[in-house]
Design an enzyme around this catalytic site. Structure first.
Site, PDB file in Angstrom:
ATOM      1  N   GLU A 118      75.385  37.859 -11.027  1.00  9.73           N
ATOM      2  CA  GLU A 118      76.398  37.137 -11.830  1.00  9.73           C
ATOM      3  C   GLU A 118      75.909  35.794 -12.341  1.00  9.73           C
ATOM      4  O   GLU A 118      76.417  35.257 -13.305  1.00  9.73           O
ATOM      5  CB  GLU A 118      77.677  36.942 -11.007  1.00  9.73           C
TER       6      GLU A 118
ATOM      7  N   TYR B  27      87.644  27.477  -6.476  1.00 10.88           N
ATOM      8  CA  TYR B  27      87.741  27.755  -7.922  1.00 10.88           C
ATOM      9  C   TYR B  27      89.155  27.603  -8.474  1.00 10.88           C
ATOM     10  O   TYR B  27      89.373  27.847  -9.656  1.00 10.88           O
ATOM     11  CB  TYR B  27      87.151  29.142  -8.212  1.00 10.88           C
TER      12      TYR B  27
ATOM     13  N   HIS C 217      74.527  30.489  -0.381  1.00  8.58           N
ATOM     14  CA  HIS C 217      73.983  31.840  -0.594  1.00  8.58           C
ATOM     15  C   HIS C 217      72.470  31.842  -0.784  1.00  8.58           C
ATOM     16  O   HIS C 217      71.834  32.905  -0.692  1.00  8.58           O
ATOM     17  CB  HIS C 217      74.644  32.512  -1.795  1.00  8.58           C
TER      18      HIS C 217
ATOM     19  N   ASP D  34      87.640  27.729  -1.294  1.00  5.10           N
ATOM     20  CA  ASP D  34      88.081  28.979  -1.923  1.00  5.10           C
ATOM     21  C   ASP D  34      88.860  29.872  -0.958  1.00  5.10           C
ATOM     22  O   ASP D  34      89.226  31.003  -1.298  1.00  5.10           O
ATOM     23  CB  ASP D  34      86.906  29.746  -2.569  1.00  5.10           C
TER      24      ASP D  34
ATOM     25  N   HIS E 259      83.287  32.702   1.313  1.00  8.70           N
ATOM     26  CA  HIS E 259      82.199  33.688   1.310  1.00  8.70           C
ATOM     27  C   HIS E 259      81.217  33.449   2.453  1.00  8.70           C
ATOM     28  O   HIS E 259      80.987  32.311   2.850  1.00  8.70           O
ATOM     29  CB  HIS E 259      81.447  33.623  -0.022  1.00  8.70           C
TER      30      HIS E 259
HETATM   31  C1  FKS Z   1      83.693  38.393  -8.133  1.00  5.82           C
HETATM   32  C2  FKS Z   1      82.329  38.579  -7.502  1.00  5.82           C
HETATM   33  C3  FKS Z   1      81.901  37.406  -6.727  1.00  5.82           C
HETATM   34  C4  FKS Z   1      80.135  35.660  -6.706  1.00  5.82           C
HETATM   35  C5  FKS Z   1      80.906  34.783  -5.823  1.00  5.82           C
HETATM   36  C6  FKS Z   1      80.083  33.565  -5.447  1.00  5.82           C
HETATM   37  C7  FKS Z   1      80.790  32.635  -4.515  1.00  5.82           C
HETATM   38  C8  FKS Z   1      80.047  31.324  -4.359  1.00  5.82           C
HETATM   39  C9  FKS Z   1      80.528  30.439  -3.227  1.00  5.82           C
HETATM   40  C10 FKS Z   1      79.711  29.133  -3.242  1.00  5.82           C
HETATM   41  F1  FKS Z   1      80.104  28.330  -2.266  1.00  5.82           F
HETATM   42  F2  FKS Z   1      78.438  29.375  -3.087  1.00  5.82           F
HETATM   43  F3  FKS Z   1      79.897  28.493  -4.379  1.00  5.82           F
HETATM   44  N1  FKS Z   1      80.815  36.743  -7.343  1.00  5.82           N
HETATM   45  N2  FKS Z   1      83.873  39.281  -9.246  1.00  5.82           N
HETATM   46  O1  FKS Z   1      81.876  30.109  -3.361  1.00  5.82           O
HETATM   47  O2  FKS Z   1      80.379  31.053  -1.979  1.00  5.82           O
HETATM   48 ZN    ZN Z   2      82.724  30.753  -1.737  1.00  6.52          ZN
END
Ligand code: FKS
Ligand code: ZN
Length: 348
Positions: free
Chosen positions: A118, A329, A161, A286, A199
């Site tokens: 992504e 977000y 990540h 988040d 996450h």
């Molecule tokens: C949704 C699929 C998810 C990627 C999500 C990344 C999350 C990033 C995070 C960080 F802290 F690193 F920013 N795609 N359609 O929040 O863990």
């Molecule tokens: Zn996250």
């Protein structure tokens, strides 16, 4: 509490994220840090300073030199190869192939170093990521010199990540891991990392998985249901010397604060038993009920409550706390939720 912040985060302003089969403006956008900074000022959290330049040495203690060179040159190489949009991977060394050789072409390199598809690499991404590492290093240095019991690294792009030689999930350099390693190199014998982002912090877990000097604990959406999907299960306990020094709490869709809090209390008890000289908190908000890409149900007040729990646990054993910004977000509430954790911590 001191906040460290660099305006250079704005250089990470990608135009494209692959999401739901279309390209969207990335969820991980510059306004996020601006809104958190405004809230830090509004709440009078404390002084806000810019970082100094720490050079690449502390980054290279965690990341592979070839990977760092790739990040540094990626945009130029992509443009030179005729890339019109932003740099994205489109092929991976999956289980059915061999991932041992690093390809020469930029398409091959992108697939070799990307752990997800992504996240685009755009002009300015490297400079922003490097400044983000300076932000956490500055905050770590402040705590290590004995100035205060807590600090806030308002860094962007996020980091948890990113592995030693992999980027993705909006992350390029693992800021929390760089700070933890820096503390180790400055003589802190044991460092704990508590990851409260929605996450799983796969990069941080992977970097320290075989070590007993850095304890990693994470509360996150069950990888069976949530990104990053391929790490973060409860049976991942660490390996070799690191066995018993990794702790995961995968939690189901709809998890509310009462369940999340129980996991946090368990994680904090394990961290206290580890007797760290420093706690690094990968702070993603988040977990908020209105987050557009996550599935926990925390409310704004819950952030203040858990900040206070972390504060009570760490202050009882005089362990300094370094908060490092990760995800979140629901942009209009990101400032309130983040600073609630920090003021909650201070109130304990
Ligand atoms: C949704 C699929 C998810 C990627 C999500 C990344 C999350 C990033 C995070 C960080 F802290 F690193 F920013 N795609 N359609 O929040 O863990
Ligand atoms: Zn996250």
């Amino acid at each position: 509490m001191l906040t460290v912040y660099s305006e250079k985060h704005r250089l990470r302003d990608a135009k494209t994220e692959l999401h739901g089969g279309t390209f969207v403006r990335p969820f991980e956008c510059p306004e996020r840090a601006e809104i958190v900074l405004a809230r830090v000022r509004q709440e009078g959290l404390g002084e806000v300073i810019a970082p100094r330049d720490f050079g690449l040495a502390p980054v290279l203690k965690v990341h592979d030199p070839d990977f760092v060179r790739f990040l540094e040159n990626c945009w130029e190489d992509w443009v030179a190869a005729g890339g019109e949009g932003e740099a994205l991977p489109n092929v991976w060394p999956t289980r059915a192939m061999n991932g041992k050789r690093i390809p020469r072409s930029i398409d091959g390199k992108l697939g070799y170093y990307a752990l997800a598809g992504e996240t685009s690499i755009s002009d300015g991404t490297w400079e922003a990521a490097r400044a983000g590492a300076d932000v956490v290093l500055m905050a770590a240095e402040h705590l290590l010199s004995g100035q205060g019991q807590s600090a806030f690294a308002l860094s962007r792009p996020p980091g948890h990540h990113a592995a030693a030689d992999q980027y993705g999930g909006y992350c390029f350099l693992n800021n929390a891991a760089i700070a933890a390693q820096f503390a180790r190199d400055k003589g802190v014998e044991r460092v704990a990392v508590l990851d409260v982002d929605f996450h799983h912090g796969n990069g941080t877990q992977n970097i320290f998985y075989r070590r007993d000097d850095v304890f990693f604990a994470s509360l996150h959406g069950d990888p069976m249901d949530a990104f990053p999907h391929f790490l973060g299960h409860a049976d991942e306990l660490g390996e070799d010397a690191g066995e018993g020094f990794n702790l995961n709490f995968p939690l189901p869709p709809g998890t509310d604060y009462s369940h999340w809090r129980d996991a946090l209390d368990e994680a904090l008890a394990r961290i206290v038993a580890f007797k760290p000289g420093l706690l690094v908190i990968s702070l993603g908000v988040d977990t908020f009920e209105q987050d557009p890409i996550s599935f926990f149900k925390l409310r704004s007040d819950d952030f203040a409550d858990y900040g206070a729990r972390i504060g009570t646990a760490m202050k009882a054993v005089s362990v300094p706390a370094l908060f490092v910004m990760e995800g979140g977000y629901a942009v209009s509430e990101i400032g309130i939720n983040t600073v609630n954790v920090l003021t909650g911590f201070e109130s304990a």
